[in-house]
Design a protein around this motif. Structure first.
Motif: not given
Length: 164
Positions: A52-56, A71-77, A81-83, A109-120
Motif C-alpha cells: 500500500s506504500v509506494v516508494n519511488l 500511500g493511503p492517508y492516515r487519519e490517526a491510525e 480513501a485519500d492519498a 500521477r499514480r495516486c490520480t490513476a489509483a482513483g484517489h480524489d485528494r492528496m494530503y
C-alpha cells in the motif's frame, strides 16, 4: 525502491533532515541522526510492506539521488480513501534540479490513476522552502495543524491538500 537502495535513501533522508531542519529542530537531535539505523528501518518497512506504500527513487546511470513515498492517508491510525505523500527527499547537492518536482509529479500521477480524489501531506510549519515547493505544485494549507515535539522543542506541522 529495492532493499539495495535503502542505504542511499537513508543517506539522502538523514542529510535532508540535517539540511532542511537546521534551525527548526534542536541541532543535537539532527547531529545524532544515524544513517545506519535509518537504513535498517527502511529495509524492515520494505520487508513488511503490504504494497500500500509506494516508494519511488530517482536515479540516473545507477546513481540514486532522490526518494519519495506515498500511500493511503492516515487519519490517526486509520487509513482512508485519500492519498498522502509521506516523504520526499533529494540529495542536498541536487536541490533545484527538478528531481523533487519529478518525484512529486509521479506520486500525484499514480495516486490520480489509483482513483484517489485528494492528496494530503504534512510539512513543518517553519519549513518555508518546502512549503513554497508544495504550493508551486498546487498544494494548499487546509488549516489543520499537528503538534510535533523534538527533544522538548515544538516544531508544529501544517497539513496541505491538493485535489486530484
Amino acid at each position: 525502491m529495492t532493499l539495495a537502495d535503502c542505504d542511499r535513501v537513508a543517506e539522502i533522508r538523514v542529510r535532508g533532515w540535517q539540511s532542511a531542519y537546521r534551525g527548526l529542530m534542536p541541532q543535537p537531535y539532527l547531529d545524532a541522526l544515524s544513517m545506519r539505523e535509518d537504513a535498517e528501518r527502511r529495509r524492515e518497512r520494505l520487508r513488511r510492506s503490504d504494497g500500500s506504500v509506494v516508494n519511488l527513487v530517482a536515479e540516473q546511470d545507477g546513481d540514486l539521488f532522490g526518494w519519495s513515498a506515498h500511500g493511503p492517508y492516515r487519519e490517526a491510525e486509520v487509513r482512508t480513501a485519500d492519498a498522502e505523500l509521506y516523504a520526499i527527499y533529494v540529495d542536498t547537492g541536487r536541490y533545484g534540479a527538478g528531481i523533487g518536482h519529478a518525484l512529486l509529479q509521479e506520486s500525484v500521477r499514480r495516486c490520480t490513476a489509483a482513483g484517489h480524489d485528494r492528496m494530503y501531506l504534512w510539512v513543518l510549519k517553519g519549513n518555508v522552502r518546502a512549503r513554497a515547493f508544495y504550493e508551486r505544485a498546487g498544494f494548499r494549507p487546509d488549516g489543520a495543524e499537528e503538534p510535533f515535539e523534538v527533544d522538548g522543542v515544538a516544531v508544529p506541522e501544517v497539513r496541505y491538500l491538493r485535489a486530484l
